[in-house]
Scaffold this active site. Structure first.
Site, mmCIF file in Angstrom:
data_model
loop_
_atom_site.group_PDB
_atom_site.id
_atom_site.type_symbol
_atom_site.label_atom_id
_atom_site.label_comp_id
_atom_site.label_asym_id
_atom_site.label_seq_id
_atom_site.Cartn_x
_atom_site.Cartn_y
_atom_site.Cartn_z
ATOM 1 N N HIS A 65 0.980 -1.459 0.031
ATOM 2 C CA HIS A 65 0.084 0.160 -0.047
ATOM 3 C C HIS A 65 0.991 1.197 0.098
ATOM 4 O O HIS A 65 1.975 1.242 0.498
ATOM 5 C CB HIS A 65 -0.861 -0.071 1.167
ATOM 6 C CG HIS A 65 -0.144 0.146 2.715
ATOM 7 N ND1 HIS A 65 0.349 1.430 3.168
ATOM 8 C CD2 HIS A 65 -0.014 -0.835 3.444
ATOM 9 C CE1 HIS A 65 0.920 0.875 4.250
ATOM 10 N NE2 HIS A 65 0.830 -0.206 4.369
ATOM 11 N N GLY B 220 0.190 -1.866 12.246
ATOM 12 C CA GLY B 220 -0.528 -3.453 12.264
ATOM 13 C C GLY B 220 -2.073 -3.147 12.141
ATOM 14 O O GLY B 220 -2.191 -2.943 10.766
ATOM 15 N N GLU C 60 -1.631 -6.953 7.528
ATOM 16 C CA GLU C 60 -0.219 -6.505 8.101
ATOM 17 C C GLU C 60 -0.341 -7.534 9.316
ATOM 18 O O GLU C 60 -1.160 -7.828 9.912
ATOM 19 C CB GLU C 60 -0.424 -5.060 8.450
ATOM 20 C CG GLU C 60 0.912 -4.629 9.113
ATOM 21 C CD GLU C 60 2.256 -4.873 8.266
ATOM 22 O OE1 GLU C 60 2.545 -5.932 8.227
ATOM 23 O OE2 GLU C 60 2.836 -3.877 7.782
ATOM 24 N N ARG C 61 0.937 -7.547 9.809
ATOM 25 C CA ARG C 61 1.566 -8.078 11.079
ATOM 26 C C ARG C 61 0.790 -7.427 12.050
ATOM 27 O O ARG C 61 0.723 -6.191 12.144
ATOM 28 C CB ARG C 61 2.938 -8.257 11.123
ATOM 29 C CG ARG C 61 3.447 -8.615 12.724
ATOM 30 C CD ARG C 61 4.970 -8.340 12.677
ATOM 31 N NE ARG C 61 5.402 -8.606 13.796
ATOM 32 C CZ ARG C 61 6.493 -8.189 14.207
ATOM 33 N NH1 ARG C 61 7.433 -7.599 13.498
ATOM 34 N NH2 ARG C 61 6.930 -8.262 15.449
ATOM 35 N N LYS D 104 7.614 4.958 16.414
ATOM 36 C CA LYS D 104 8.865 3.946 16.358
ATOM 37 C C LYS D 104 10.326 4.747 16.815
ATOM 38 O O LYS D 104 10.785 3.750 17.534
ATOM 39 C CB LYS D 104 9.136 3.732 14.830
ATOM 40 C CG LYS D 104 8.016 2.679 14.320
ATOM 41 C CD LYS D 104 8.288 2.540 13.011
ATOM 42 C CE LYS D 104 7.137 1.814 12.328
ATOM 43 N NZ LYS D 104 6.984 1.369 10.856
ATOM 44 N N ASN E 87 4.636 -6.445 6.062
ATOM 45 C CA ASN E 87 4.957 -7.758 6.526
ATOM 46 C C ASN E 87 4.257 -8.995 5.934
ATOM 47 O O ASN E 87 4.961 -9.991 5.891
ATOM 48 C CB ASN E 87 4.925 -7.723 7.941
ATOM 49 C CG ASN E 87 5.934 -6.953 8.757
ATOM 50 O OD1 ASN E 87 7.081 -7.376 8.859
ATOM 51 N ND2 ASN E 87 5.732 -5.718 9.390
#
Length: 248
Positions: free
Chosen positions: A11, A24, A89-90, A100, A184
Site C-alpha cells: 500500500h 499493524g 499486516e502483522r 517508532k 510484513n
C-alpha cells in the site's frame, strides 16, 4: 502456456507511515502522498503491459484503497476482488500506535529491532478493549480469536497456506494476479517465494507503492528469483527509507 505473474504491491504511504507509528491492524487511511504512490503503481503496471485478472487484498483500507486507485490507473478496476484477513499486516500488539523512534529510544535498539524485524519474536500483547485493539471489530467476527500480537513467523503461518491454496494455482494456469497488501504480509510471501532464511529475512524491506513482479511457471516455481521491481531506482530508495524507520 505463458508464465503466470504475481504483482506484489505494498500500500501507498499511510497516515501512520508519515508519523512513524506502528500500525499493524489499526485501520488508518492513505495520505495524499500514498494516493499518488498508488496511482503511480497502477500507471507502471499499465506501462509495462501487465493485465491483472484478479485482485487479492486485505481487510484494511490502506491496502483496499491502494488497490482501487492502482487498478483505476491501470484501467482494470472491473476485475474480481477477493479480500481476506490473512493478507492483513502483522499485528504489532501493544506497540500499535506508538512512535517508532520513541520506542527505540525507550527500549534500546536491540529489543526494538527484535520486535520489528526478527522472525519469531513477538511484541508484548495488546489487551482486549485497549485503544487500538480489534477484539470487537465486526470484520473479524468469524475468527475464533483475534490476534493480540504477532511475529513474522505467525504471518507466514496464516498467509502462505492461503497463498498456496487460493492464489498460486491461478498463476500456475498463466493468470496475472495482483496482491495489494502490507509490508510484513508481503515480506512473508517473498520469504516463501525466494526461500529466504529466518535470519536473512530481517534485512528485507518492501517499499510502498512500487509493483514487484514474480513470474510463475506451470509447476509453481519462480522463474525470476528475487522478482522484478517495475521502478528499480525508486524501489531501492523506498526500501532504504523503510529500513531507516526508527530514526528521528
Amino acid at each position: 502456456m505463458s508464465n503466470g505473474k504475481l504483482i506484489l504491491l505494498r500500500h501507498g504511504q499511510s497516515q501512520w507511515n508519515s508519523t512513524n507509528q506502528f500500525t499493524g491492524w489499526v485501520d488508518v487511511d492513505l495520505t495524499e502522498k500514498g494516493e499518488a504512490e498508488a496511482k503511480r503503481g497502477g500507471e507502471l503496471i499499465k506501462e509495462k503491459g501487465l493485465h491483472p485478472e484478479v485482485l487479492y487484498t486485505s481487510l484494511l483500507r490502506r491496502a483496499i484503497r491502494t488497490a482501487d486507485i492502482a487498478l483505476n490507473a491501470a484501467d482494470r478496476l472491473w476485475i474480481p476482488v477477493i479480500r481476506d484477513w490473512r493478507l492483513n499486516e502483522r499485528h504489532y500488539g501493544a506497540l500499535q500506535g506508538l512512535n517508532k523512534a520513541d520506542t527505540k529510544e525507550k527500549y534500546g535498539n536491540e529489543k526494538f529491532m527484535a520486535w520489528r524485524r526478527s522472525y519469531d519474536t513477538r511484541p508484548p500483547e495488546l489487551e482486549d478493549g485497549a485503544e487500538y485493539s480489534q477484539s470487537d471489530d465486526p470484520r473479524y467476527a468469524n475468527l475464533d480469536s483475534v490476534p493480540k500480537t504477532e511475529c513474522l513467523k505467525d504471518v507466514v503461518a496464516r498467509f502462505v497456506p492461503y497463498f498456496k491454496e487460493e492464489i498460486l494455482p491461478r498463476a500456475q494456469k498463466g493468470q496475472t494476479v495482483l496482491i495489494a497488501a502490507h509490508g510484513n504480509s508481503l515480506r512473508a510471501l517473498v520469504k516463501h517465494l525466494d526461500n529466504i532464511s529466518d535470519d536473512d529475512i530481517a534485512g528485507l524491506n518492501i517499499p510502498t507503492g512500487i509493483p514487484l513482479v514474480y513470474e510463475i511457471a506451470e509447476d509453481g516455481s519462480v522463474v525470476n528469483p528475487g522478482g522484478t521491481y517495475l521502478d528499480p531506482e525508486a524501489a531501492a530508495a523506498g526500501a532504504a527509507a523503510v529500513a531507516n524507520q526508527g530514526s528521528k
